[in-house]
Write an enzyme that holds these catalytic residues in place. Structure first.
Site, PDB file in Angstrom:
ATOM      1  N   LYS A  76       0.844  -1.198   0.000  1.00  0.00           N
ATOM      2  CA  LYS A  76       0.000   0.000   0.000  1.00  0.00           C
ATOM      3  C   LYS A  76       0.879   1.248   0.000  1.00  0.00           C
ATOM      4  CE  LYS A  76      -3.969   1.811   2.698  1.00  0.00           C
ATOM      5  NZ  LYS A  76      -4.749   1.621   3.934  1.00  0.00           N
ATOM      6  N   SER A 171      -9.593   1.540   3.365  1.00  0.00           N
ATOM      7  CA  SER A 171      -8.832   2.313   2.412  1.00  0.00           C
ATOM      8  C   SER A 171      -7.790   1.522   1.637  1.00  0.00           C
ATOM      9  CB  SER A 171      -8.122   3.455   3.143  1.00  0.00           C
ATOM     10  OG  SER A 171      -7.178   2.928   4.074  1.00  0.00           O
ATOM     11  N   SER A 195      -9.524  -0.756   7.563  1.00  0.00           N
ATOM     12  CA  SER A 195      -9.043  -0.495   6.206  1.00  0.00           C
ATOM     13  C   SER A 195      -8.474  -1.690   5.469  1.00  0.00           C
ATOM     14  CB  SER A 195      -7.998   0.623   6.230  1.00  0.00           C
ATOM     15  OG  SER A 195      -8.631   1.880   6.271  1.00  0.00           O
TER      16      SER A 195
END
Lengths: 527, 519
Positions: A76, A171, A195
């Site tokens: 990420k 996210s 997330s």
């Protein structure tokens, strides 16, 4: 080959069925074909090929570094990667190339993993849709799956079919999409309020949030220091356990990591669940929960019961205060954490130079999106001298009550809690953006953020497809630092439900050979 | 509330680079929480500040000033508080900055200033210091200032504002260096008291090795909270005078601010609660531009740092590794001699006057100098004290030198005092040698004595002859003496000394003369 699990492909590499370079190239080509999903912000092609080449040399010499050697992974874009741009999907960090690796990234590289690239997210991981980053939203690969298309084609859809694509959740939506589309075998997400688990549920993959303190946060650009943990996204529970074994352990650069030594481990295959006690928190049965998810949840409970486990209803009485409490604590930390972005040392700097103060103000105005600025503003409000006691202190007290709720339940003999991960399956983007980020976060984090406030391990496991042909995940919550026990239960469950593989042939006709996987028998929990 | 205790983000403060959107770079409170059962510094009864009567225009009102201090001492350490970067004075700008110090994204815990403001490592202490009063400043009075708290925190970076080009230059060398903040309650009443208290604290920190506390290198910085009021009435509005970073100006700055406040009030004006700085050229305080309005630093707990736990022997967990835990009792046992004990020792061991023991300690390096001289000389300690305080210190002051810059070494002074002690030279010759030592570095006192022929006449016969000759040359003086003029003998002694080029001991001369006159 790409459809295999990490463990399987690792075995294939060891047996020489495929070389790391071939594997890397296949993934790179798939990344290009799925570019429109917007899962990656940066594809580190050159570096990946170089790493694969080095891995190949090791395999040739018989000096493989272990299970992860030559395995394509994605990270990420809120983890610091040395020499690779790290943006947090924000204008503030566009062009920022860190000089160091996050501890978790370094550990993966030390094991020979091949870094394919940096995945998309909501700006600074603030969101639950992966829709609010400066590089645009991530599209859920299941939008293009055979399963979804078949179920929805009879419906009179809008004129432009492409406008009906679904969100990934967030996210860590980029990481979830990357794993779901077979462009890597494991991806790092981060999990502050859900997330990692939320997009995992929406994308039909396993999303694991370790106990707070088990995995180093050094190099993870903080959202909420007291809740952030690096998350692991994989296609099966065993793979998550392999990656956890590599990442867990004390890091002198993160004082909150535990000192106890952690060894890599293999999950046992449970055959008998009769000694297990599964708790079903009654407060998680909310009116907003879709009937479909609710039904899958109770079927899962029944499954445990029918196999001999003890399944009991439990109470986490402070659950209803959790999301508000989370909001106060999260924004307060955000206000403080974001203070470092002043345009001086790194990142974006505006052109205004009338004064340092004006430069700061304009830099931050230009650098942050509305969501980030909104949270900074709220956090600063809660931390004002006149509000501190009423908001921040009170929220901290509520947090303690919430954490104690879990302690009490586990002390009463419950081994693992079983809950939904999300209210429903993924919704179309057009639907999602009807509400603002704050409302969405409050809705979507409802089952996940309490775990972060209590620092517990939790994992979302895909359970079945909904009537629309979309994945639904369920969440298991374990005792603090009983991550292995949690994953062991999750692995047993995973085996029982036999979640189907995404069928993306129609989407990528020309690479259908990639998905040469046998169609798994349909799901035992299918409605 | 406690603006004076808050540190954090303002550029004006110590040039933290942290001020964002008017202060959104937070300090974080209670980073290293502390817990200690057992005794802490004893709390003490504060003495009410003495009333300093200031002559007002009307000569009627008496004003009392109230002064509180915040003192930041740089912790003596090779590295910064949370990073391995070196700490070094006057290094090239931004040469001592790690990724952590520059708060690169993902480094923990960085990006804001960390302080123990809400959970200080020590509370409710006291600082005893002494001021000399009286006409000859020979009376020593002990005063006590209460210490509200002592806390650890991080230093901030330094910024230099170039107003002309509206540029700001930033140096992060200092960012993250460990500071010890000592908050003194407003128990002082004038600049001198404040300066003396600061000096005492400085000596304590140096004795402990906690801080080098060198003001010139910014290792000790002082902010003062000052207000004036009429005795018996509530305290007045206070101002904060920042960055009193020179021992020389500390007392002056505080007194000038007291004077300014009195002046303002007597002219019917108001005192604003504001931040000021001392302009040493103008000799007065001036308002600081960018510290308007109340600062709200919006502290919050720092979750990245586990609490720092303090134990005493009673509360120590069983089986704890002594290397891993802090035991206050053990530290207390290992405390070195503190300045007050050193002074007491000087008084006891050398019969020194208390006020002299203060002077010896207050002058940087003087104690060590004194002790080295004592080691090497057979002269009486009182003599040594007198020489060091009068002659040696006098010369230093006259030439504006520090003790370590003195051309006269402790050995040289010891040798000189030895010569004096065994009456090899007269005390006036000793002074001459001392002056010569000052001028001609490298020569020993004995060399100077022999070069200048300053040794006392040891030959009694020869001196006898000189005395006789002088008496014969001055019959009137001899006559006057015989008639009973007591001062006449001094005249004769003077004449004999002149004749011997000051090389004879006046007491010996006197003995010889008296013997001759009475015979």
């Amino acid at each position: 080959m790409l459809g295999r699990t990490l463990r399987e492909v690792s075995a294939a590499l060891k047996q020489g069925q495929i070389t790391p370079t071939e594997l890397c190239q296949k993934c790179l080509s798939l990344i290009k074909k799925t570019k429109f999903l917007n899962a990656y912000i940066t594809v580190s092609e050159e570096i990946a090929l170089k790493q694969a080449e080095e891995s190949e040399k090791r395999y040739k010499k018989g000096h493989s570094l272990g299970d992860l050697d030559g395995i394509p992974i994605a990270v990420k874009d809120n983890f610091s990667t040395s020499g690779i741009e790290t943006t947090c999907a924000s204008n503030m960090l566009k062009g920022y190339v860190p000089p160091y690796n996050a501890t978790v990234v370094q550990k993966l590289l030390d094991q020979g993993a091949v870094l394919m690239g940096k995945t998309n997210l909501d700006e600074f991981a603030m969101g639950s849709g992966s829709t609010d980053g400066v590089f645009g939203p991530v599209k859920n690969p299941w939008s293009y799956s055979k399963q979804y298309r078949e179920k929805t084609k009879h419906k009179a859809r809008g004129e432009n079919e492409d406008s009906n694509w679904l969100i990934t959740g967030g996210s860590s939506g980029g990481s979830a999409a990357a794993v779901a589309t077979f462009t890597c075998f494991a991806a790092l997400g981060s999990d502050t309020g859900g997330s990692t688990r939320n997009p995992a549920a929406h994308c039909g993959v396993v999303g694991f949030k370790p106990s707070y303190g088990l995995v180093s946060r050094h190099g993870l650009i903080p959202l909420v220091n007291s809740m952030d943990v690096p998350g692991i996204l994989t296609r099966c529970v065993d793979d998550a356990a392999i990656v956890l074994g590599m990442l867990a352990g004390h890091d002198p650069k993160d004082s909150t990591t535990v000192q106890d030594p952690v060894k890599p481990f293999t999950l046992p295959s449970l055959t008998d669940v009769s000694k297990l006690c599964i708790g079903i928190p009654k407060e998680y049965l909310t009116p907003e929960l879709s009937s479909e998810v609710q039904s899958l949840w109770s079927k899962a409970a029944n499954l445990f019961e029918s196999e001999g486990a003890k399944v009991i209803e439990v109470s986490l009485p402070h659950t209803s205060y959790s999301i508000v409490c989370y909001h106060v604590l999260c924004t307060s930390e955000v206000a403080s954490n974001m203070a470092r972005f002043d345009g001086l040392e790194y990142g974006h700097r505006c052109d205004i130079d009338v004064s340092t103060e004006a430069m700061y103000a304009a830099t931050r105005r230009e650098g942050f999106n509305d969501v980030v600025r909104g949270r900074i503003l709220s956090g600063n409000f809660f931390l004002l001298k006149e509000n501190y006691e009423n908001y921040f202190i009170k929220a901290q007290k509520v947090r303690r009550l919430i954490a104690n709720d879990f302690v009490n339940v586990f002390n009463s003999g419950v081994d693992v809690l079983l809950t939904p991960t999300t209210l429903s399956e993924a919704v179309p983007y057009q639907e999602f953006i009807k509400e603002d980020n704050r409302t969405r976060s409050a809705q979507d984090d409802i089952f996940t953020q309490a775990v972060n406030m209590a620092g517990l391990p939790a994992v979302s496991v895909p359970v079945a497809l909904s009537n629309q042909g979309l994945p639904v995940g369920l969440q298991f919550i374990g005792r603090a630092f009983h991550d292995q026990q949690l994953l062991t239960v999750a692995k047993w469950f995973e085996k029982q439900v036999q979640f189907p593989v995404t069928q993306l042939q129609e989407l990528m006709d020309d690479c259908s050979s990639v998905f040469e996987i046998e169609k798994l028998a349909s799901v035992s929990l299918k409605q | 509330m406690a603006a004076p205790m808050l540190r954090g983000c303002c550029l004006a403060r110590r040039g933290a680079l942290a001020c964002v959107d008017g202060g959104s770079r937070h300090g974080r409170g209670a980073a290293i929480g502390c817990r200690s059962s057992g005794k802490r510094g004893q709390s003490s009864v504060a003495q009410q500040p003495l009333i300093t009567a200031q002559k007002s225009g009307k000569g009627e009102h008496k004003w009392a000033a109230v002064v509180g201090l915040e003192i930041h001492a740089q912790i003596s350490s090779n590295s910064k508080l949370f990073s391995g970067s070196q700490v070094q004075f006057a290094a090239p700008p931004n040469s001592l900055v790690s990724f952590f110090d520059a708060s690169l994204p993902g480094t923990l815990p960085a990006g804001y200033q960390i302080t123990q403001q809400r959970l200080p490592i020590a509370v409710n202490g006291s600082l005893e210091y002494s001021v000399c009063v009286g006409k000859k400043r020979s009376q020593v009075i002990t005063r006590t200032a209460r210490i509200k708290q002592i806390q650890l925190e991080q230093d901030s970076g330094k910024s230099l504002h170039d107003e002309l080009r509206s540029q700001t230059l930033i140096d992060l060398n200092r960012a993250g260096v460990g500071l010890l903040e000592v908050v003194l309650e407003p128990d002082m009443s004038c600049g001198e008291e404040a300066a003396t208290a600061v000096r005492e604290l400085q000596l304590i920190l140096q004795a402990l090795g906690t801080s080098q506390a060198n003001m010139a290198e910014g290792q000790l910085r002082v902010d003062a909270n000052i207000s004036v009021h009429h005795p018996g009435e509530p305290l007045g509005v206070r101002t904060e005078v920042k960055n009193l970073n020179s021992a020389r100006f500390l007392a002056r700055a505080i007194d000038s601010e007291i004077e300014r406040q009195i002046n303002e009030l007597e002219n019917g004006r108001e005192i604003l609660n504001e931040t000021r700085s001392f302009d040493c050229k103008l000799g007065c305080t001036i308002p600081m531009r960018d510290k308007e309005g109340k600062q709200d630093y919006r502290f919050m707990p720092e979750p990245n740092l586990p609490p720092l736990l303090l134990y005493d022997t009673a509360s120590l967990p069983p089986g704890a590794d002594p290397q891993q835990v802090i035991n206050i009792d053990r530290i207390r046992e290992q405390l070195p001699e503190l300045p007050s004990e050193t002074r007491e020792q000087l008084v006891q061991q050398y019969g020194m006057l208390p006020e002299h023991s203060f002077t010896i300690l207050n002058e940087v390096g003087l104690l060590e100098f004194f002790q080295n001289v004592i080691k090497e000389t057979r002269a009486e300690p009182k003599k040594v004290t007198s020489w060091i305080l009068n002659n040696f210190l006098g010369f230093l002051k006259q030439q504006n030198l520090a003790v370590n810059e003195s051309p006269v070494t402790p050995s040289a002074l010891a040798e000189l005092l030895n010569l004096l002690d065994r009456k090899a030279i007269s005390s006036s010759a000793a002074k001459q040698v001392f002056e010569e030592l000052w001028r001609s570095k490298g020569k020993t006192p004995s060399q100077i004595v022999s070069e200048k022929q300053l040794e006392l006449m040891q030959d009694g016969e020869a001196l006898d002859q000189v005395c006789l000759a002088v008496m014969e040359e001055h019959p009137q003086v001899v006559l006057a003496m015989k008639r009973g003029n007591p001062r006449a003998i001094n005249k004769l002694i003077g004449l004999v000394r002149k004749a011997t080029l000051s090389r004879a001991d006046p007491t010996v001369i006197k003995e010889i003369l008296e013997k001759k006159l009475s015979s």
